[in-house]
Design a protein around this motif. Structure first.
Motif, PDB file in Angstrom:
ATOM      1  N   VAL A 150       5.921   3.729  11.162  1.00  0.00           N
ATOM      2  CA  VAL A 150       4.775   3.611  12.055  1.00  0.00           C
ATOM      3  C   VAL A 150       3.697   4.573  11.567  1.00  0.00           C
ATOM      4  N   ILE A 151       2.506   4.047  11.374  1.00  0.00           N
ATOM      5  CA  ILE A 151       1.359   4.859  10.951  1.00  0.00           C
ATOM      6  C   ILE A 151       0.327   4.831  12.063  1.00  0.00           C
ATOM      7  N   ASP A 152      -0.034   6.001  12.550  1.00  0.00           N
ATOM      8  CA  ASP A 152      -0.965   6.138  13.674  1.00  0.00           C
ATOM      9  C   ASP A 152      -2.129   7.011  13.221  1.00  0.00           C
ATOM     10  N   ILE A 153      -3.296   6.398  13.076  1.00  0.00           N
ATOM     11  CA  ILE A 153      -4.478   7.116  12.595  1.00  0.00           C
ATOM     12  C   ILE A 153      -5.678   6.728  13.448  1.00  0.00           C
ATOM     13  N   ALA A 154      -6.409   7.748  13.883  1.00  0.00           N
ATOM     14  CA  ALA A 154      -7.635   7.526  14.649  1.00  0.00           C
ATOM     15  C   ALA A 154      -7.402   6.604  15.838  1.00  0.00           C
ATOM     16  N   GLY A 155      -6.237   6.755  16.471  1.00  0.00           N
ATOM     17  CA  GLY A 155      -5.943   5.979  17.658  1.00  0.00           C
ATOM     18  C   GLY A 155      -5.443   4.583  17.403  1.00  0.00           C
ATOM     19  N   GLN A 156      -5.347   4.186  16.138  1.00  0.00           N
ATOM     20  CA  GLN A 156      -4.818   2.863  15.797  1.00  0.00           C
ATOM     21  C   GLN A 156      -3.404   3.004  15.254  1.00  0.00           C
ATOM     22  N   THR A 157      -2.534   2.086  15.656  1.00  0.00           N
ATOM     23  CA  THR A 157      -1.135   2.158  15.257  1.00  0.00           C
ATOM     24  C   THR A 157      -0.758   0.912  14.461  1.00  0.00           C
ATOM     25  N   PHE A 158      -0.086   1.138  13.331  1.00  0.00           N
ATOM     26  CA  PHE A 158       0.347   0.057  12.451  1.00  0.00           C
ATOM     27  C   PHE A 158       1.853   0.219  12.193  1.00  0.00           C
ATOM     28  N   ARG A 159       2.534  -0.902  12.081  1.00  0.00           N
ATOM     29  CA  ARG A 159       3.975  -0.882  11.837  1.00  0.00           C
ATOM     30  C   ARG A 159       4.293  -1.705  10.598  1.00  0.00           C
ATOM     31  N   GLY A 160       5.335  -1.294   9.897  1.00  0.00           N
ATOM     32  CA  GLY A 160       5.754  -2.080   8.744  1.00  0.00           C
ATOM     33  C   GLY A 160       7.002  -1.513   8.117  1.00  0.00           C
ATOM     34  N   ARG A 161       7.662  -2.321   7.322  1.00  0.00           N
ATOM     35  CA  ARG A 161       8.817  -1.871   6.542  1.00  0.00           C
ATOM     36  C   ARG A 161       8.441  -1.647   5.094  1.00  0.00           C
ATOM     37  N   THR A 162       7.422  -2.350   4.631  1.00  0.00           N
ATOM     38  CA  THR A 162       6.931  -2.190   3.264  1.00  0.00           C
ATOM     39  C   THR A 162       5.419  -2.120   3.301  1.00  0.00           C
ATOM     40  N   LEU A 163       4.835  -1.751   2.184  1.00  0.00           N
ATOM     41  CA  LEU A 163       3.385  -1.624   2.091  1.00  0.00           C
ATOM     42  C   LEU A 163       2.695  -2.950   2.407  1.00  0.00           C
ATOM     43  N   SER A 164       3.309  -4.066   2.021  1.00  0.00           N
ATOM     44  CA  SER A 164       2.682  -5.372   2.237  1.00  0.00           C
ATOM     45  C   SER A 164       2.570  -5.732   3.711  1.00  0.00           C
ATOM     46  N   ASP A 165       3.340  -5.033   4.579  1.00  0.00           N
ATOM     47  CA  ASP A 165       3.254  -5.295   6.015  1.00  0.00           C
ATOM     48  C   ASP A 165       2.033  -4.645   6.657  1.00  0.00           C
TER      49      ASP A 165
END
Length: 559
Positions: free
Chosen positions: A136-151
């Motif tokens: 889980v990557i959370d930056i500037a209030g936005q959250t992204f999820r993935g298992r690989t970079l392509s996600d």
């Protein structure tokens, strides 16, 4: 597959920590059936004070014992140094790694000893790796999820591509090819050209001036600093010399990392009790522990030159012991802040290098939880409820350690560096946990992490530890010459007699600070230096690092 099995099958074409500054094959030296060398029989039993029972100290002490010398290990607190594994109360084998916790497969000398004492390893749960599962990557209030970079959104792929292209512009691929082939001449030629170009320039300078990054918006550069790739965010290293970053990526220290099952502190502790081999002049069954009646000597308070050229080492309780040689493996700053030392032991140039060493701050806070609850699936999203987390919030990096569905698990709530670590420094462990839970609560508002916590949390700030004063060296621009002075010190034939017989080792002496491999390699350099100091030598068919130093020596930029 454990790393032990994997490295047994290793082919020479793999990238290892072979240089780039000093491309000597330590793994080959260690594997040779004849051993590292020998000292004259008259030197058997000569004492060598080893200051510090961390990895460098225990590797060196063990190999000196193998030669027939008598290492005397001094340690103020505990065996292990910055391999410090905290075992949670009542949970057998469930540990928090307060110090070194991820070990790249390219560190073949480190794994030589890990294999030797029977340690197993598993893949480390770094971001976007299979071991991490969900990231889980959370930056500037936005959250992204993935298992690989392509996600992840395309911005992340663009950043990764820019980083790869920037590295290639300084010859990354060719350097790695030379390491794979152990092509010393090509590696030294290419690396020695980069040293004067990048010694005076920062990592941030490299990123900011790279055409690949320059064409991207500033926020991409910001995201790269916050998130990075491989081991996470890079921005705490932005002020460092770019040479340090190049060394890490060229030798694959930031990829394919392993976690030592049961804790990395087992390695120095098992070396402490490892019997000598059949080659050693010591009786069968002799161990470092048996030579010390089970415990190291107390911490060192003073090192002075004795009238006959030997050394007087005074411990913290006032006992003086005379030794034939000394090896210091503690952080260099301790030689001016805690250990009273004759100024004549080192040249003024070397004292300058030791004093100018810059140590990076680092903080970690861990909790044990009842189970790896983060694997629970959120029915609304179909994703795990929590993942390895990178963020611009206070926690920065949060790592999840799964010991199996029926065993307690461990969360490193926050792993931070430099200014982010200093934000935690004034607070006790309970407040650090609360601050971390508050930050993570903004990312995972529906996950009650606190309800899963069991036992007492644990934390560390390495800069606040009086026996370390920081996590590890982080060389600034212009520090190459300082590193060169420290690294070459084990070659003592050209030193005046007043400066011989005392040696340095540790990852802060290495060109690879912060990695256990650097501690092991400099320990082995010191073993060679001490062996020759007592009139010994490597075997002709297994030359040691000092035997090949003139040919392989790090480039000298001059003073």
């Amino acid at each position: 597959m454990t790393t032990a099995n994997m490295l047994d099958d290793q082919q020479p074409s793999l990238v290892t920590v072979f240089g780039p500054d000093f491309p000597y094959p330590y793994d080959d030296w260690l594997r040779h059936p004849a051993g590292l060398g020998s000292v004259p029989e008259s030197a058997h039993g000569a004492t060598v004070a080893v200051v510090g029972a961390g990895l460098a100290g225990l590797v060196a002490a063990y190999e000196l014992m193998e030669l027939g010398l008598r290492p005397v290990v001094y340690e103020p607190v505990r065996v292990g140094g910055r391999l410090r594994s905290h075992e949670f109360e009542g949970a057998d084998g469930i540990v928090a790694e307060l110090g070194g916790m991820r070990f790249p497969v390219s560190g073949t000398s480190f794994f030589h000893y890990a294999n030797r004492v029977g340690l197993a390893s598993t893949p480390f749960p770094n971001p976007l790796t299979e071991a991490a599962g969900s990231t889980v990557i959370d930056i500037a209030g936005q959250t992204f999820r993935g298992r690989t970079l392509s996600d992840l959104p395309p911005e992340f792929t663009a950043i990764a591509r820019a980083w790869d292209e920037a590295l290639e512009q300084v010859g990354f691929g060719a350097l790695q090819d030379a390491i794979r082939a152990r092509d010393v001449d090509t590696l030294k030629k290419r690396w020695n050209e980069l040293v004067p170009q990048w010694d005076g320039r920062t990592f941030y300078d490299f990123v900011a001036t790279s055409p690949c990054f320059a064409k991207l918006p500033f926020r991409y550069r910001e995201m790269f600093g916050l998130v990075g790739f491989g081991t996470g965010g890079w921005d705490s290293d932005f002020p460092n010399s770019m040479l340090e970053i190049l060394r890490v990526v060229i030798t694959n220290c930031d990829t394919d990392q392993r976690l030592i099952v049961g804790g990395a502190e087992q390695l120095p502790r098992r070396l402490w009790t490892l019997p000598v081999s059949e080659r050693s002049p010591w009786p069968a069954g002799t161990t470092l522990a048996s030579l010390h009646d089970g415990v190291p000597r107390p911490g060192v308070a003073a090192i002075h030159r004795h009238d006959d050229g030997a050394f007087i080492v005074r411990d913290r309780w006032g006992t003086n012991r005379v030794h034939d040689a000394v090896l210091t493996t503690c952080q260099g700053w301790l030689l001016t802040t805690q250990i009273e030392s004759d100024e004549s032991l080192f040249s003024q140039d070397l004292w300058m290098a030791l004093d100018r060493t810059r140590y990076m701050q680092s903080s970690k806070t861990f909790v044990m939880v009842d189970r790896p609850f983060w694997n629970d699936i959120d029915p609304a999203t179909g994703c795990p409820v929590m993942g390895m987390t990178l963020t611009d919030r206070l926690t920065r990096g949060t790592y999840l350690f799964d010991n199996g569905p029926d065993r307690p698990a461990v969360i490193c709530l926050t792993y931070t560096w430099m200014s982010d670590a200093l934000k935690m420094l004034p607070y006790d462990v309970e407040q650090r946990v609360k601050l971390s839970l508050d930050a993570l609560g903004k990312i995972y508002p529906d996950v009650d992490i606190a309800s899963h916590i069991v036992g007492d949390p644990v934390t560390v700030s390495w800069e606040d530890d009086p026996y370390f004063l920081g996590a590890f060296k982080g060389a600034l621009p212009g520090h190459y010459r300082y590193n060169h002075r420290m690294y070459r010190h084990f070659m003592q034939s050209g030193l005046p007699p007043a400066e011989r017989g005392i040696f340095l080792a540790g990852d802060d002496v290495s060109f690879m600070p912060g990695w256990a491999e650097g501690a092991v390699q400099t320990a082995l350099n010191a073993v060679w230096g001490i062996m020759t100091h007592f009139g010994g030598a490597s075997y002709p068919d297994n030359p040691g690092p000092g035997d090949l130093f003139d040919h392989l020596a790090p480039v000298d930029l001059g003073e």
